[in-house]
Design a protein around this motif. Structure first.
Motif, PDB file in Angstrom:
ATOM      1  N   SER A   1       0.454   2.556  -5.846  1.00  0.00           N
ATOM      2  CA  SER A   1      -0.538   2.089  -4.888  1.00  0.00           C
ATOM      3  C   SER A   1      -1.957   2.135  -5.441  1.00  0.00           C
ATOM      4  O   SER A   1      -2.824   1.431  -4.933  1.00  0.00           O
ATOM      5  CB  SER A   1      -0.443   2.865  -3.577  1.00  0.00           C
ATOM      6  OG  SER A   1      -0.318   4.223  -3.836  1.00  0.00           O
TER       7      SER A   1
ATOM      8  N   GLY B   1       0.818  -1.209   0.000  1.00  0.00           N
ATOM      9  CA  GLY B   1       0.000   0.000   0.000  1.00  0.00           C
ATOM     10  C   GLY B   1       0.850   1.257   0.000  1.00  0.00           C
ATOM     11  O   GLY B   1       2.059   1.225   0.247  1.00  0.00           O
ATOM     12  N   GLY B   2       0.200   2.374  -0.286  1.00  0.00           N
ATOM     13  CA  GLY B   2       0.905   3.635  -0.395  1.00  0.00           C
ATOM     14  C   GLY B   2       1.593   4.063   0.891  1.00  0.00           C
ATOM     15  O   GLY B   2       2.625   4.712   0.861  1.00  0.00           O
ATOM     16  N   GLY B   3       1.021   3.712   2.024  1.00  0.00           N
ATOM     17  CA  GLY B   3       1.580   4.154   3.294  1.00  0.00           C
ATOM     18  C   GLY B   3       2.963   3.600   3.575  1.00  0.00           C
ATOM     19  O   GLY B   3       3.722   4.161   4.357  1.00  0.00           O
TER      20      GLY B   3
ATOM     21  N   LYS C   1       4.648   6.814  -6.287  1.00  0.00           N
ATOM     22  CA  LYS C   1       3.969   6.204  -5.147  1.00  0.00           C
ATOM     23  C   LYS C   1       2.472   6.084  -5.411  1.00  0.00           C
ATOM     24  O   LYS C   1       1.872   5.019  -5.204  1.00  0.00           O
ATOM     25  CB  LYS C   1       4.222   7.059  -3.912  1.00  0.00           C
ATOM     26  CG  LYS C   1       3.316   6.789  -2.745  1.00  0.00           C
ATOM     27  CD  LYS C   1       3.658   7.721  -1.594  1.00  0.00           C
ATOM     28  CE  LYS C   1       2.586   7.682  -0.542  1.00  0.00           C
ATOM     29  NZ  LYS C   1       2.947   8.438   0.642  1.00  0.00           N
TER      30      LYS C   1
ATOM     31  N   LYS D   1      -1.190   9.930   2.813  1.00  0.00           N
ATOM     32  CA  LYS D   1      -1.849   8.660   2.525  1.00  0.00           C
ATOM     33  C   LYS D   1      -3.167   8.847   1.794  1.00  0.00           C
ATOM     34  O   LYS D   1      -3.675   7.918   1.182  1.00  0.00           O
ATOM     35  CB  LYS D   1      -2.094   7.897   3.825  1.00  0.00           C
ATOM     36  CG  LYS D   1      -0.816   7.437   4.468  1.00  0.00           C
ATOM     37  CD  LYS D   1      -1.053   6.701   5.741  1.00  0.00           C
ATOM     38  CE  LYS D   1       0.275   6.398   6.424  1.00  0.00           C
ATOM     39  NZ  LYS D   1       0.932   7.642   6.893  1.00  0.00           N
TER      40      LYS D   1
ATOM     41  N   LEU E   1       5.313   3.123   1.272  1.00  0.00           N
ATOM     42  CA  LEU E   1       6.339   3.616   0.364  1.00  0.00           C
ATOM     43  C   LEU E   1       7.030   4.835   0.964  1.00  0.00           C
ATOM     44  O   LEU E   1       6.423   5.621   1.672  1.00  0.00           O
ATOM     45  CB  LEU E   1       5.711   3.982  -0.975  1.00  0.00           C
ATOM     46  CG  LEU E   1       5.102   2.803  -1.723  1.00  0.00           C
ATOM     47  CD1 LEU E   1       4.357   3.280  -2.934  1.00  0.00           C
ATOM     48  CD2 LEU E   1       6.170   1.812  -2.125  1.00  0.00           C
TER      49      LEU E   1
ATOM     50  N   LEU F   1      -6.361   1.221  -1.687  1.00  0.00           N
ATOM     51  CA  LEU F   1      -6.500   1.069  -3.127  1.00  0.00           C
ATOM     52  C   LEU F   1      -5.425   0.133  -3.673  1.00  0.00           C
ATOM     53  O   LEU F   1      -4.413  -0.116  -3.019  1.00  0.00           O
ATOM     54  CB  LEU F   1      -6.382   2.434  -3.808  1.00  0.00           C
ATOM     55  CG  LEU F   1      -7.553   3.380  -3.598  1.00  0.00           C
ATOM     56  CD1 LEU F   1      -7.165   4.773  -3.992  1.00  0.00           C
ATOM     57  CD2 LEU F   1      -8.754   2.911  -4.398  1.00  0.00           C
TER      58      LEU F   1
ATOM     59  N   LEU G   1      -4.759   5.604   0.098  1.00  0.00           N
ATOM     60  CA  LEU G   1      -3.813   4.892  -0.759  1.00  0.00           C
ATOM     61  C   LEU G   1      -3.471   3.517  -0.206  1.00  0.00           C
ATOM     62  O   LEU G   1      -3.036   2.645  -0.935  1.00  0.00           O
ATOM     63  CB  LEU G   1      -2.532   5.716  -0.913  1.00  0.00           C
ATOM     64  CG  LEU G   1      -2.639   6.917  -1.831  1.00  0.00           C
ATOM     65  CD1 LEU G   1      -1.355   7.696  -1.833  1.00  0.00           C
ATOM     66  CD2 LEU G   1      -2.983   6.490  -3.229  1.00  0.00           C
ATOM     67  N   ASN G   2      -3.668   3.316   1.098  1.00  0.00           N
ATOM     68  CA  ASN G   2      -3.376   1.999   1.667  1.00  0.00           C
ATOM     69  C   ASN G   2      -4.409   0.962   1.262  1.00  0.00           C
ATOM     70  O   ASN G   2      -4.125  -0.222   1.261  1.00  0.00           O
ATOM     71  CB  ASN G   2      -3.341   2.083   3.193  1.00  0.00           C
ATOM     72  CG  ASN G   2      -2.079   2.739   3.669  1.00  0.00           C
ATOM     73  OD1 ASN G   2      -1.078   2.741   2.956  1.00  0.00           O
ATOM     74  ND2 ASN G   2      -2.128   3.322   4.850  1.00  0.00           N
TER      75      ASN G   2
END
Lengths: 113, 114, 518
Positions: C451, A64-66, C447, C305, A68, C383, C380-381
């Motif tokens: 994500s 997930g994005g968190g 990023k 996020k 990165l 998706l 984003l966490n």
């Protein structure tokens, strides 16, 4: 049509750049095509291979994005630990910043008249 | 000196408004501070446009005297209307926030932050 | 005298107030009215821009048959009527706004199609359009203030329109409060100028202005207020709050409205004050605001996020580029040699960046809206793997993300290279910071890309499919323009940007276009 952008110090021509990119992509494609093709659609090859282990659930695989750039923010901890709390979300603080900047700019303008 | 008095009042009122906005944590009070600030802006404009002994530019049976272009008065009226609209909108937001967050303190209205 | 000028404001104004009435007749009729009014306004805007580019500056005096009546013969050379002055720079802003509005209305037609209260939504949307077009075309300070307030009120109401558990209202409240304060202090500044020069007309004040203490305070008030409205650091705090909580289509318009404020900063600096003020000090203040915006904006964006919050911090960072580009122009104003050497190019870069930024940032927000529309989350966490199902959206995202990061051959690169190369001569350190910021921008969009679109197809988004066609058309329009502007930057610079930059520099031209031979 003239496409070159003169910045006064150099030139930038996106069309030539794009053509060069297209040629390179074409070459890459030709190299790729000349390889041995053993890939078969819909076969066992489409499944992820994790050293023979069973594939985990999809959500566990995706990063997930968190997660990165954790190292980046960790490395600049001193900077971020000061910067982030400034964004308080409190309307009074927002106004304080505005009036502060107003006074500071006023002072600057008067000093460097 | 006496002619400068309204300008002193403008500064004073604006100061009260700004202090209210900066120091009060209650949203309703902050909106009131904004109203006070609007008032000081209006006073400032009206004071600018005042000409001693001038008359309004209405030509029908106008008395003798210097006519004053009433731009500033028009601006003031416009600003009063705008101030009314913004205050109404802000108060509507405050009501909505009180319903959803259960508070109008700025310390509680900060779910969006960082 | 051009008849398109009043249409620019009148058409959306009529449409805005007709919207709730027409809404009673039915949904289809209201939507068609929105499209017709929008198409009419955009056509008027395009014709106006064409006319300005061919014939030069256009003056429109309200309540007069002829622009030469702008200054009544018995007024002693003071323009009393409200004037709209459209020079090349205003025309450029009109064009930018028209393109964005068109895309946003198209997009809204489907993104809002299942929501309630659409009559009010479109009414406010058109009101906001009035505000933006008015701000960029008016030649009168108080008129500008009125349009600024229309714009802020409509914008705040729209930002808070979908209450979303109170979060949107919080964003709207912050925006409304801050815009009102900015507007009020702008009004104080107008009062200070009116008290000294007895006029509200920008050109007239510019022709008689001298640097008294009061004018200086007025200048500071105007620049800081408008910088806050544009969202520059350290007065940027509202931007992420409001942009992230507003509906995506509205965020795209809020971007245009911040562009209009940015335009006003430089209209005040170049056309109103010009060389009367200490250009080096003011220029450096703007440049410092720009550098801070660039760096702090992007460094706050990296750890975010929430996808919309991340993009909102990027818009703070991109504002910095424009402030730096145009700020360099301010700093070397009056010095012909330095201006010819690099100042003009820096300004061209800054102005070119305005339209590029509006295009790709608008597109990015519309994409975020498309993803939220289908997936219902912006975290984003949560998706992931959307590239399997939303291929067009992913394609548009790649275009927009590469454009914002300044990767050739997209439009962001063209304007950034103009800024880098010219600012490098002015001060190499600024240029280096700008490049570092660009790299960090790319990093944070990698990023977002990873994500949102990469990864395996997640089970919870198995049902997700591509967004409806009108949304894709709205996004596709912007993406096509990004590619076009990237492939033919020279054409755009010669046709639109250079006249705009020259219009900013040429203060006496601006004054004489209004004041005539007087």
């Amino acid at each position: 049509m003239q496409t070159t952008l003169y910045s006064g110090f150099g030139v930038w021509d996106p069309v030539i750049w794009t053509i060069a990119g297209a040629v390179i992509l074409l070459l890459v494609y030709l190299f790729w095509r000349s390889g041995v093709s053993t890939y078969r659609k819909g076969s066992e090859q489409e499944r992820p291979y994790l050293s023979g282990n069973a594939e985990p659930e999809k959500n566990a695989v995706h990063i997930g994005g968190g997660n990165l750039y954790w190292g980046f923010t960790e490395g600049l901890k001193g900077y971020y630990s000061r910067l982030v709390p400034v964004h308080t979300g409190d309307l009074n603080d927002y106004m304080l910043w505005y009036f502060g900047v107003l006074v500071a700019v006023c002072a600057l303008v008067v000093i460097f008249q | 000196m006496l002619t400068q008095l309204p300008y002193l009042a403008v500064v004073l009122i604006a100061g009260i408004g700004i202090a209210t906005i900066l120091l009060k944590k209650n949203l309703i009070k902050m909106i009131m501070g904004l109203g006070v600030l609007t008032g000081s802006a209006n006073l400032f404009l009206v004071t600018l446009g005042y000409r001693d002994g001038g008359i309004a530019p209405i030509y029908t049976s106008a008395p003798e005297g210097v006519m004053v272009l009433s731009t500033v008065q028009a601006m003031t009226v416009t600003n009063i209307v705008i101030g009314f609209a913004t205050t109404a909108l802000l108060l509507a937001f405050a009501i909505m926030l009180y319903r959803k967050y259960g508070s109008v303190e700025t310390g509680d209205i900060r779910r969006l932050r960082e | 005298m051009s008849q398109y000028v009043p249409l620019l404001v009148a058409l959306p104004l009529i449409a805005a107030f007709a919207m709730p009435l027409v809404g009673m007749l039915g949904k289809t009729i209201r939507n068609s009215l929105a499209i017709i009014a929008m198409a009419g306004t955009v056509t008027a805007a395009l014709l106006l821009v064409y006319e300005v580019l061919v014939n030069g500056t256009i003056i429109y005096a309200f309540g007069a048959f002829d622009p030469s009546l702008a200054i009544p013969f018995d007024s002693g050379g003071v323009p009393i009527r409200i004037l709209f002055v459209i020079d090349a720079m205003s025309a450029f802003m009109v064009l930018t706004a028209a393109i964005m509005m068109f895309a946003v209305v198209l997009y809204s037609l489907s993104s809002e199609s299942e929501q309630t209260g659409q009559d009010g939504y479109y009414a406010l949307l058109f009101l906001m359009m009035v505000g933006i077009f008015g701000m960029v075309t008016t030649g009168d300070l108080f008129n500008f203030f009125v349009f600024l307030e229309i714009n802020s009120l409509a914008g705040a109401a729209l930002a808070a329109y979908r209450i979303n558990k109170g979060l949107s209202v919080e964003g709207g409240l912050k925006y409304a409060f801050i815009s009102t304060i900015a507007g009020l202090f702008f009004l104080f500044a107008i009062g200070m100028l009116y008290g000294q020069y007895n006029s509200l007309n920008i050109a007239y004040i510019a022709s008689v202005i001298d640097l008294t203490g009061l004018s200086l305070v007025a200048l500071v008030l105007m620049i800081t207020s408008l910088a806050m409205k544009a969202g520059s650091v350290p007065m940027h705090f509202w931007t992420p709050d409001t942009y992230s909580s507003a509906p995506s289509s509205i965020t795209a318009i809020l971007i245009v409205s911040s562009m209009a404020s940015l335009y006003a900063i430089f209209r005040v600096a170049f056309s109103l004050y010009g060389v009367t003020m200490n250009v080096v000090t003011i220029g450096w203040i703007i440049i410092i605001l720009g550098i801070l915006s660039m760096f702090i904006g992007v460094s706050m964006a990296l750890p975010q996020k929430d996808v919309k919050r991340l993009m909102a911090y990027h818009s703070v960072s991109q504002i910095g580029y424009m402030l730096v580009g145009l700020g360099v122009g301010v700093a070397v104003l009056g010095d012909t040699q330095m201006m010819n050497e690099f100042g003009l190019v820096a300004m061209e870069g800054g102005i070119f960046h305005i339209i590029n930024y509006a295009l790709y940032k608008g597109l990015l927000f519309l994409i975020a809206g498309a993803v939220i529309y289908r997936c219902g989350t912006r975290n984003l966490n949560e998706l992931g793997g959307l590239g399997h199902s939303m291929k067009w959206t992913m394609g548009f995202f790649i275009i927009a993300a590469l454009a914002i990061a300044g990767i050739p051959p997209f439009n962001g690169f063209a304007s950034k290279i103009l800024i880098y190369e010219s600012v490098f001569i002015f001060n190499p350190y600024i240029s280096v910071i700008a490049m570092v910021v660009s790299i960090m921008t790319l990093a944070s969009f990698v990023k977002v890309f990873h994500s949102m679109f990469m990864g395996p197809k997640l089970p919870q988004y198995a049902e997700v499919k591509e967004v409806p066609l009108p949304m894709l058309i709205g996004m596709g329009l912007l993406a096509a323009l990004i590619i076009l502007f990237g492939l033919f930057p020279d054409l755009v610079v010669n046709l639109l940007i250079e006249p705009a930059a020259l219009a900013f520099i040429d203060q006496s031209g601006y004054i004489s276009s209004v004041m005539g031979g007087i």
